[in-house]
Design a protein around this motif. Structure first.
Motif, short mmCIF file in Angstrom:
data_model
loop_
_atom_site.label_atom_id
_atom_site.label_comp_id
_atom_site.label_asym_id
_atom_site.label_seq_id
_atom_site.Cartn_x
_atom_site.Cartn_y
_atom_site.Cartn_z
N LEU A 1 3.04 7.52 -6.90
CA LEU A 1 2.26 8.58 -7.55
C LEU A 1 2.54 9.96 -6.97
CD1 LEU A 1 -1.20 6.75 -7.69
CD2 LEU A 1 0.50 6.94 -9.52
N MET A 2 3.40 10.02 -5.98
CA MET A 2 3.63 11.27 -5.25
C MET A 2 4.65 12.15 -5.99
SD MET A 2 2.34 12.68 -2.54
CE MET A 2 1.68 11.23 -1.71
N LEU B 1 6.99 8.36 2.62
CA LEU B 1 6.25 7.11 2.44
C LEU B 1 7.20 5.94 2.20
CD1 LEU B 1 3.33 8.41 0.20
CD2 LEU B 1 3.13 7.55 2.54
N LYS C 1 0.83 -1.21 0.00
CA LYS C 1 0.00 0.00 0.00
C LYS C 1 0.86 1.25 0.00
CE LYS C 1 -3.68 2.29 2.66
NZ LYS C 1 -4.54 2.19 3.87
N LEU C 2 1.90 1.28 0.83
CA LEU C 2 2.78 2.44 0.90
C LEU C 2 3.54 2.64 -0.41
CD1 LEU C 2 4.16 1.89 4.51
CD2 LEU C 2 2.82 3.87 3.76
N LYS D 1 7.17 14.23 0.55
CA LYS D 1 6.14 13.27 0.93
C LYS D 1 6.44 11.90 0.34
CE LYS D 1 2.50 16.77 1.35
NZ LYS D 1 1.18 17.25 0.83
N ARG D 2 6.97 11.89 -0.86
CA ARG D 2 7.31 10.63 -1.52
C ARG D 2 8.35 9.86 -0.69
NH1 ARG D 2 7.27 9.16 -7.04
NH2 ARG D 2 8.86 7.68 -7.65
N ASP E 1 2.59 1.77 -3.42
CA ASP E 1 1.65 2.27 -4.43
C ASP E 1 1.38 3.76 -4.23
OD1 ASP E 1 1.47 -0.21 -5.61
OD2 ASP E 1 -0.40 -0.77 -4.61
N GLN E 2 1.25 4.19 -2.98
CA GLN E 2 1.00 5.61 -2.69
C GLN E 2 2.21 6.45 -3.07
OE1 GLN E 2 0.07 5.52 1.49
NE2 GLN E 2 -2.12 5.11 1.17
N ALA E 3 3.40 5.98 -2.71
CA ALA E 3 4.61 6.76 -2.96
C ALA E 3 4.88 6.93 -4.44
CB ALA E 3 5.80 6.08 -2.29
#
Length: 537
Positions: A474-475, A484, A467-468, A480-481, A470-472
């Motif tokens: 797109l950052m 994560l 999950k982390l 913030k990238r 996948d979030q990173a």
């Protein structure tokens, strides 16, 4: 085990005798088909090159020669990790990081004379995305719009790669990716001539045609690979040599002797037994170069195979291995790894602590996990002197906590194939050098479930980590990238799919007549700028 240091007199006598024998067997240096006056850079390596096909090669040995034969749109500088133009003159992106436009040179030709156009880059990337190619680079281009439809054979081309004219390329992504241009600097994204691939099929690797500074002259498996100058290369004045010869199957000790007798010009593997002598000898030390690599060497444990499916066993191995001793074994050529990411990678967290050396804690964890005392795992590793010395040290450390392991040296190519097979290799030593300067290239590429059978050779997975990651990805805000990715790394360290070993510092030696040999912190040295002055006996 390290061999004891010979006294200077004995060492000199042995080398003198060896050089006499070499001289009697080889009265002159072989020019491998080049004219006697040709400027030829001579190299040697322990392992053969696995592939020259840019869609297939995914290791340092392959990339060393692929980047000499093929061009990409962008590249890294000779000594830095900043993107520079190669075939692309310029490029720009949309504010949201989903559209990238590249403007190409119009004077680039393949070594067979045909002009290079945007369609050749599109074809090269589509080959990588096509599952039939079995390319390990497929993962890097899945975010291009239409890649999934093309891979599933629902579309004949990737819709998200536009070529409105021969010298313009437009990439449309399904989501933001601020580091997408870095992925186009990888050899996977090289310009490739379709007609040559279709002519040779699976044998393309042996008959490669590219637009780089060199072209393939000869490749005899297990003996040598020979490149010759591409006379039509578009950069004026490069390359500055007529050719390159890389002899393979030459171990570190023999490379050392060949370097001393001037049979090779560059020594890329200083034997550990000779390294202190080199550093203490001013004339030899002056011939060395070194770089801190964006690399992590690690001991991989297959998380799908008992007993390494138990996190306590994996943590115990981390506590059991003395990393400081490993650094001493390689004469200080590295720093201890505390986690996945190397210190000179953007996003590295200097506060990561990792595992200290604590054999007592290792024994307690093994007891809690009911580690089978009659179990003797096999540690696979690359067959060279450094690998042997490191694994012997690891073997000794594990024996102190009651774990007996067997050592299995394997050639580089077969090792890569073996560890990528599920439930095949329980324990192995490997390393990863950054493909591009972002944590994604370590965490997502090596430790995501999506990479099973590709680069996640430990077959580790954790839903929270996924999950982390996948979030990173797109950052676009890099602070913030990185935050994560750091969270993901902390979980991975606790799960311990690797024993985090060392971040190596690489040393090479080059003869005085080898000029402009530049070590890049993230890529193999490029051959184009190297030039040779007059050789001296």
């Amino acid at each position: 085990m390290m061999r004891p240091r010979k006294c200077a007199a004995l060492r000199a006598a042995i080398i003198t005798m060896t050089l006499v024998v070499l001289a009697s067997c080889q009265p002159s240096i072989d020019n491998f088909g080049f004219p006697a006056s040709a400027k030829v850079l001579r190299l040697a390596s322990n392992d053969d090159v696995p592939s020259l096909d840019p869609a297939a090669g995914y290791d340092t040995a392959s990339w060393t020669f692929e980047q000499a034969i093929f061009d990409t749109l962008v590249r890294y500088g000779d000594a830095d990790v900043e993107l520079h133009p190669e075939v692309a003159i310029s490029w720009e992106s949309s504010p949201d990081g989903t559209i990238f436009t590249f403007h190409l040179r119009n004077d680039v030709r393949f070594s067979n004379g045909r002009p290079v156009t945007a369609a050749d880059f599109k074809y090269g990337i589509e080959r990588v995305i096509d599952p039939a190619t079995l390319s390990k680079g497929m993962e890097y281009y899945q975010e291009i719009a239409g890649a999934a439809d093309f891979a599933a054979h629902r579309k004949p081309h990737v819709d998200g790669i536009e070529t409105p004219d021969p010298y313009t390329m437009i990439f449309h992504l399904t989501g933001p990716d601020p580091i997408f241009p870095n992925k186009l600097a990888m050899p996977f994204a090289s310009a490739v001539p379709r007609e040559v691939v279709e002519k040779w099929g699976e044998d393309f690797s042996r008959h490669v045609i590219g637009s780089g500074a060199f072209k393939l002259k000869e490749w005899i498996g297990g003996q040598r690979i020979v490149l010759e100058k591409n006379p039509d290369y578009y950069i004026e004045g490069q390359p500055q040599r007529d050719g390159i010869v890389n002899q393979v199957g030459v171990n570190a000790e023999l490379q050392w002797l060949k370097f001393e007798s001037s049979e090779i010009d560059v020594l890329e593997a200083i034997p550990p037994s000779e390294f202190p002598y080199v550093m203490k000898t001013p004339a030899l030390r002056a011939l060395t170069l070194n770089k801190s690599t964006v690399t992590t060497n690690y001991l991989g444990m297959n998380c799908q195979m008992p007993p390494f499916d138990d996190v306590r066993v994996r943590q115990a191995f981390n506590y059991a291995i003395n990393k400081e001793k490993l650094i001493a074994v390689i004469n200080g050529r590295g720093v201890v790894a505390r986690g996945v990411l190397p210190p000179n990678l953007p996003g590295y967290d200097p506060d990561v602590r990792g595992y200290n050396y604590d054999p007592a804690k290792a024994r307690r964890l093994l007891e809690q996990a009911h580690f089978p005392r009659n179990f003797k795992p096999v540690l696979w590793f690359r067959a060279d002197q450094t690998g042997e010395m490191l694994t012997e040290s690891i073997q000794q450390d594990l024996a102190l906590v009651g774990v007996s392991i067997a050592l299995k040296p394997v050639a580089w190519g077969p090792l890569l194939e073996a560890i990528r097979q599920p439930r095949n290799v329980q324990l192995f030593m490997s390393g990863w050098e950054a493909d591009f300067p972002d944590p994604e290239n370590f965490l997502s590429v090596l430790l995501s479930r999506k990479q099973f059978g590709s680069n996640n050779d430990t077959f580790y997975t954790n839903p929270e980590v996924e999950k982390l990651l996948d979030q990173a990805a797109l950052m676009t805000d890099f602070n913030k990238r990185y935050a994560l990715y750091d969270q993901a790394q902390q979980i991975i360290i606790a799960d311990a799919p690797w024993v985090f070993l060392i971040h190596p510092v690489t040393y090479v030696m080059r003869k005085p007549w080898v000029r402009d040999f530049i070590m890049n912190p993230m890529r193999p040295t490029r051959f184009e700028p190297i030039w040779l002055s007059e050789r001296k006996p």
